[in-house]
Design a protein around this motif. Sequence first.
Motif, PDB file in Angstrom:
ATOM      1  N   ALA A   1       0.840  -1.205   0.000  1.00 38.51           N
ATOM      2  CA  ALA A   1       0.000   0.000   0.000  1.00 38.51           C
ATOM      3  C   ALA A   1       0.872   1.251   0.000  1.00 38.51           C
ATOM      4  O   ALA A   1       0.570   2.245  -0.680  1.00 38.51           O
ATOM      5  N   PHE A   2       1.979   1.182   0.730  1.00 39.72           N
ATOM      6  CA  PHE A   2       2.858   2.349   0.829  1.00 39.72           C
ATOM      7  C   PHE A   2       3.664   2.546  -0.460  1.00 39.72           C
ATOM      8  O   PHE A   2       3.500   3.550  -1.161  1.00 39.72           O
ATOM      9  N   GLY A   3       4.504   1.550  -0.773  1.00 40.94           N
ATOM     10  CA  GLY A   3       5.378   1.663  -1.936  1.00 40.94           C
ATOM     11  C   GLY A   3       4.636   1.593  -3.260  1.00 40.94           C
ATOM     12  O   GLY A   3       4.986   2.286  -4.216  1.00 40.94           O
ATOM     13  N   GLY A   4       3.607   0.756  -3.286  1.00 39.71           N
ATOM     14  CA  GLY A   4       2.895   0.532  -4.546  1.00 39.71           C
ATOM     15  C   GLY A   4       1.917   1.639  -4.905  1.00 39.71           C
ATOM     16  O   GLY A   4       1.540   1.777  -6.068  1.00 39.71           O
TER      17      GLY A   4
ATOM     18  N   ILE B   1       5.804   8.620   7.566  1.00 40.94           N
ATOM     19  CA  ILE B   1       5.557   7.173   7.694  1.00 40.94           C
ATOM     20  C   ILE B   1       6.798   6.392   7.258  1.00 40.94           C
ATOM     21  O   ILE B   1       7.219   5.448   7.912  1.00 40.94           O
ATOM     22  N   GLY B   2       7.403   6.822   6.155  1.00 37.35           N
ATOM     23  CA  GLY B   2       8.582   6.130   5.627  1.00 37.35           C
ATOM     24  C   GLY B   2       9.725   6.067   6.627  1.00 37.35           C
ATOM     25  O   GLY B   2      10.447   5.077   6.692  1.00 37.35           O
ATOM     26  N   LYS B   3       9.863   7.121   7.436  1.00 36.32           N
ATOM     27  CA  LYS B   3      10.915   7.121   8.462  1.00 36.32           C
ATOM     28  C   LYS B   3      10.685   6.000   9.468  1.00 36.32           C
ATOM     29  O   LYS B   3      11.643   5.391   9.951  1.00 36.32           O
TER      30      LYS B   3
ATOM     31  N   CYS C   1      12.795   0.897  11.656  1.00 35.35           N
ATOM     32  CA  CYS C   1      12.648  -0.468  12.146  1.00 35.35           C
ATOM     33  C   CYS C   1      13.445  -1.449  11.274  1.00 35.35           C
ATOM     34  O   CYS C   1      14.100  -2.356  11.782  1.00 35.35           O
ATOM     35  N   HIS C   2      13.391  -1.266   9.962  1.00 34.56           N
ATOM     36  CA  HIS C   2      14.133  -2.171   9.082  1.00 34.56           C
ATOM     37  C   HIS C   2      15.635  -2.063   9.311  1.00 34.56           C
ATOM     38  O   HIS C   2      16.336  -3.067   9.311  1.00 34.56           O
ATOM     39  N   ASP C   3      16.117  -0.853   9.522  1.00 37.82           N
ATOM     40  CA  ASP C   3      17.556  -0.665   9.754  1.00 37.82           C
ATOM     41  C   ASP C   3      18.033  -1.407  11.000  1.00 37.82           C
ATOM     42  O   ASP C   3      19.119  -1.976  11.025  1.00 37.82           O
TER      43      ASP C   3
HETATM   44  C1  ASC Z   1       8.560   1.319   1.106  1.00 39.15           C
HETATM   45  C2  ASC Z   1       8.796   0.082   1.716  1.00 39.15           C
HETATM   46  C3  ASC Z   1       9.517   0.308   2.839  1.00 39.15           C
HETATM   47  C4  ASC Z   1       9.705   1.760   3.019  1.00 39.15           C
HETATM   48  C5  ASC Z   1      11.089   2.218   3.285  1.00 39.15           C
HETATM   49  C6  ASC Z   1      11.052   3.699   3.596  1.00 39.15           C
HETATM   50  O1  ASC Z   1       7.944   1.520   0.083  1.00 39.15           O
HETATM   51  O2  ASC Z   1       8.406  -1.110   1.309  1.00 39.15           O
HETATM   52  O3  ASC Z   1       9.954  -0.578   3.667  1.00 39.15           O
HETATM   53  O4  ASC Z   1       9.150   2.333   1.839  1.00 39.15           O
HETATM   54  O5  ASC Z   1      11.910   1.965   2.200  1.00 39.15           O
HETATM   55  O6  ASC Z   1      12.318   4.197   3.755  1.00 39.15           O
END
Ligand code: ASC
Length: 150
Positions: free
Chosen positions: A39-42, A134-136, A141-143
Amino acid sequence: MLIRATAAAVLVAAIASGTAFAADPIETRKATMKAIGGAFGGVMVKMVKGEIPYDAAAAKKAVDTMKEKADGIDVAVLFAKGTEKGGDTEALPKVWSDAAGFKTAMDKMKTTIAAQAPNVDQGMDKLKVAVGEIGKTCKGCHDEYRAQKP
Ligand code: ASC
């Protein structure tokens, strides 16, 4: 066999402690993250990048999906002890060794999505801010808690 034994142990522990459990926490958390990221990236990121036209209703639908899926994450269930391994997971051991920090990072994502949700259909400038904020919380969390792709 080992996977089955681990799953059974998790189930027994969940029942014994009275906590809710997910049938397959690793697959459930991956599907949840995929839905949130989709939903975010797409949708939302693509609008900001101009890859698809700004569409207020579509942006709202995407953020609502993010909110629903994010609110559905119960860290104690989806990242229960015993689910560190046993499936195809990129979750780092730090999820469990720093459980409080992980929960805080998850909560930050939830509150940021909730705070930004009413803004995304209020024009491109507002969507840009929402995507940035939101992206931050995704990246933070991923980092820290997810294995980096090679
Ligand atoms: C995206 C996605 C993430 C985040 C991240 C934001 O579209 O799948 O995990 O953005 O890259 O920095």
